[in-house]
Design a protein around this motif. Sequence first.
Motif, mmCIF file in Angstrom:
data_model
loop_
_atom_site.group_PDB
_atom_site.id
_atom_site.type_symbol
_atom_site.label_atom_id
_atom_site.label_comp_id
_atom_site.label_asym_id
_atom_site.label_seq_id
_atom_site.Cartn_x
_atom_site.Cartn_y
_atom_site.Cartn_z
ATOM 1 N N ASN A 108 -28.073 0.121 4.141
ATOM 2 C CA ASN A 108 -27.510 0.625 2.892
ATOM 3 C C ASN A 108 -27.409 2.143 2.845
ATOM 4 O OD1 ASN A 108 -26.847 -1.691 1.430
ATOM 5 N ND2 ASN A 108 -28.981 -2.032 0.866
ATOM 6 N N TYR A 109 -28.210 2.822 3.650
ATOM 7 C CA TYR A 109 -28.256 4.276 3.571
ATOM 8 C C TYR A 109 -27.174 4.913 4.446
ATOM 9 C CZ TYR A 109 -32.246 2.805 1.019
ATOM 10 O OH TYR A 109 -33.021 2.160 0.099
ATOM 11 N N VAL A 110 -26.954 4.348 5.632
ATOM 12 C CA VAL A 110 -25.798 4.791 6.426
ATOM 13 C C VAL A 110 -24.525 4.422 5.663
ATOM 14 C CG1 VAL A 110 -24.554 4.555 8.600
ATOM 15 C CG2 VAL A 110 -27.068 4.523 8.588
ATOM 16 N N SER A 111 -24.540 3.211 5.108
ATOM 17 C CA SER A 111 -23.379 2.733 4.354
ATOM 18 C C SER A 111 -23.036 3.676 3.203
ATOM 19 C CB SER A 111 -23.675 1.326 3.828
ATOM 20 O OG SER A 111 -22.705 0.932 2.880
ATOM 21 N N MET A 112 -24.062 4.197 2.509
ATOM 22 C CA MET A 112 -23.788 5.100 1.381
ATOM 23 C C MET A 112 -22.994 6.331 1.842
ATOM 24 S SD MET A 112 -26.345 7.056 -1.256
ATOM 25 C CE MET A 112 -26.976 5.571 -2.030
ATOM 26 N N TRP A 113 -23.392 6.883 2.976
ATOM 27 C CA TRP A 113 -22.648 8.041 3.496
ATOM 28 C C TRP A 113 -21.237 7.646 3.895
ATOM 29 C CZ3 TRP A 113 -23.126 12.984 2.880
ATOM 30 C CH2 TRP A 113 -24.384 13.541 2.599
ATOM 31 N N GLY A 114 -21.074 6.468 4.493
ATOM 32 C CA GLY A 114 -19.736 5.986 4.854
ATOM 33 C C GLY A 114 -18.869 5.810 3.607
ATOM 34 N N TRP A 115 -19.451 5.251 2.580
ATOM 35 C CA TRP A 115 -18.713 5.055 1.326
ATOM 36 C C TRP A 115 -18.406 6.404 0.682
ATOM 37 C CZ3 TRP A 115 -17.867 0.571 -2.105
ATOM 38 C CH2 TRP A 115 -17.865 -0.627 -1.383
ATOM 39 N N HIS A 116 -19.374 7.290 0.723
ATOM 40 C CA HIS A 116 -19.179 8.619 0.131
ATOM 41 C C HIS A 116 -17.980 9.317 0.776
ATOM 42 C CE1 HIS A 116 -20.143 12.550 -1.504
ATOM 43 N NE2 HIS A 116 -20.263 13.058 -0.304
ATOM 44 N N ARG A 117 -17.883 9.208 2.112
ATOM 45 C CA ARG A 117 -16.842 9.953 2.825
ATOM 46 C C ARG A 117 -15.525 9.214 2.917
ATOM 47 N NH1 ARG A 117 -21.018 11.679 7.590
ATOM 48 N NH2 ARG A 117 -22.008 13.411 6.503
ATOM 49 N N MET A 118 -15.583 7.873 2.959
ATOM 50 C CA MET A 118 -14.366 7.110 3.222
ATOM 51 C C MET A 118 -13.908 6.333 1.998
ATOM 52 S SD MET A 118 -13.555 4.229 6.121
ATOM 53 C CE MET A 118 -14.565 2.908 5.458
ATOM 54 N N VAL A 119 -14.791 5.474 1.487
ATOM 55 C CA VAL A 119 -14.365 4.590 0.404
ATOM 56 C C VAL A 119 -14.084 5.401 -0.860
ATOM 57 C CG1 VAL A 119 -14.926 2.508 -0.900
ATOM 58 C CG2 VAL A 119 -15.676 2.732 1.471
ATOM 59 N N GLY A 120 -14.798 6.507 -1.044
ATOM 60 C CA GLY A 120 -14.540 7.380 -2.181
ATOM 61 C C GLY A 120 -13.094 7.877 -2.184
ATOM 62 N N VAL A 121 -12.593 8.234 -0.995
ATOM 63 C CA VAL A 121 -11.207 8.699 -0.874
ATOM 64 C C VAL A 121 -10.243 7.579 -1.285
ATOM 65 C CG1 VAL A 121 -9.450 9.558 0.747
ATOM 66 C CG2 VAL A 121 -11.841 10.311 0.969
ATOM 67 N N ILE A 122 -10.522 6.384 -0.797
ATOM 68 C CA ILE A 122 -9.674 5.229 -1.147
ATOM 69 C C ILE A 122 -9.769 4.950 -2.649
ATOM 70 C CG2 ILE A 122 -9.357 2.741 -0.802
ATOM 71 C CD1 ILE A 122 -10.492 3.145 2.068
ATOM 72 N N ALA A 123 -11.012 4.922 -3.154
ATOM 73 C CA ALA A 123 -11.228 4.557 -4.564
ATOM 74 C C ALA A 123 -10.539 5.543 -5.502
ATOM 75 C CB ALA A 123 -12.721 4.484 -4.870
ATOM 76 N N ARG A 124 -10.567 6.815 -5.151
ATOM 77 C CA ARG A 124 -9.960 7.817 -6.021
ATOM 78 C C ARG A 124 -8.432 7.847 -5.909
ATOM 79 N NH1 ARG A 124 -14.890 10.295 -4.808
ATOM 80 N NH2 ARG A 124 -14.103 11.216 -2.896
#
Lengths: 254, 254
Positions: A108-124
């Motif tokens: 979950n902690y590596v995933s959080m950084w992945g989401w922060h950098r990648m999924v955040g861009v998609i989500a926004r």
Amino acid sequence: MTLKLYHAEPAANSLKALLYFTERGLEFESVYVDLHKFEQHEPWFVAINPEGQVPVLDHDGEIITQSSVIGEYLEDTFPEAPPLRPADPLGKARMRYWNKFIDEHVMNYVSMWGWHRMVGVIARSIESGEFERLVERIPLHEQREKWRTARSGFSQSDLDNATRKINVAVDKVEAQLAGTTWIAGEVYTLADINFFSMCGMSLERMFPEIGNPDRCPRLLDWVARMHQREGVKAALAMPDHTNPALRTFTGEAR
Amino acid sequence: MTLKLYHAEPAANSLKALLYFTERGLEFESVYVDLHKFEQHEPWFVAINPEGQVPVLDHDGEIITQSSVIGEYLEDTFPEAPPLRPADPLGKARMRYWNKFIDEHVMNYVSMWGWHRMVGVIARSIESGEFERLVERIPLHEQREKWRTARSGFSQSDLDNATRKINVAVDKVEAQLAGTTWIAGEVYTLADINFFSMCGMSLERMFPEIGNPDRCPRLLDWVARMHQREGVKAALAMPDHTNPALRTFTGEAR
């Protein structure tokens, strides 16, 4: 008899499940689920896995979810293929200790950084009415919250805690590899697959301040040994449909 | 051959490990670790388990930690004793799915309420210099933080989230028991032991607004069936040194 694996790109949980097959030479039918199109939340997929997550194994109609559970299931079901689980009870216990650690304190902690950098861009990039419509149909509360947080931004204290957890994990694996060839002992196991898929494969690219030869030489040697394995090469060669600019796990983006 | 189990009161993780023995008729040497005296953080215990947590299994000098790992280890090591794991791969997968769910989505949330009601009282009763001295020697960061938070008080949003998680778990088990006799299927398994130890045994007392016959009749019937088992009776009859006023799991306190 058919083994059907629903999976996404060869990274994280999907890579983990793909490796069970490529490392053991087990044949399977690959069903690609496009996370960029949110197919894992479509009614057809939720009918297969009510939690709306990949990977999923369909073995003659029996559905098995959760990548760590799938790994042990394939060991139990196909003992004649090259094993990824030690034969002795103590070896199995060492492997399960590590799998539990990786599942609970790394993923979950590596995933959080992945989401922060990648999924955040998609989500926004999604218009807000459409975003809420997409989020509302996600079955798991935790996943809905994760999407909303990816859009609004993870807090610095959560990101700092994630970095701390990754440092603890890297130290722990580095110390272990001072005494053993592989993560759970002298035998290559599901625990190596788990740590590689969840952290090892992306460590140097995502966290160069942690994943460098001064900080964890044994771990990086282990990563290199993982990449030399034919089963690992085969799984990593599977198609990656991620926009290259967003490949935090498998590409250049940070 | 000696099996030595380091454990605390018959509740939560310690009960879970005790049940592996009492349910299967396996003999073991019981070593009581007094959590009220913080013995789990004493050098002699940390030398056995560097994480400073109970339960711990010592099997002829080999140390196995993590209660879920210990359960599978005892299944692998003593297959001739009455099993708590299904014989078929699919049954094992169902059991492991539930164990993973309980380990990751139930344990910490019931635990937070127990700490809020019980450990907070203990933590606040210690003079602050002495408290910091006791906390500093706790090996795991997460446990140090948990003690500090127990003293200062868990946030209402964290407690609300814990209650939400417990509601989700109760709904999930209630739905499962509409279709099967036990949590992972028709066979009594490690998953029943896990959910009983972590949630079921304390549900009616700790969370009467959730654990009542209107809300989850099947789950309460399952709790009653658990209490009728000789192995459960034997484990619950083991000494409980908790101040009765503080027994959130095993006594009256809320």
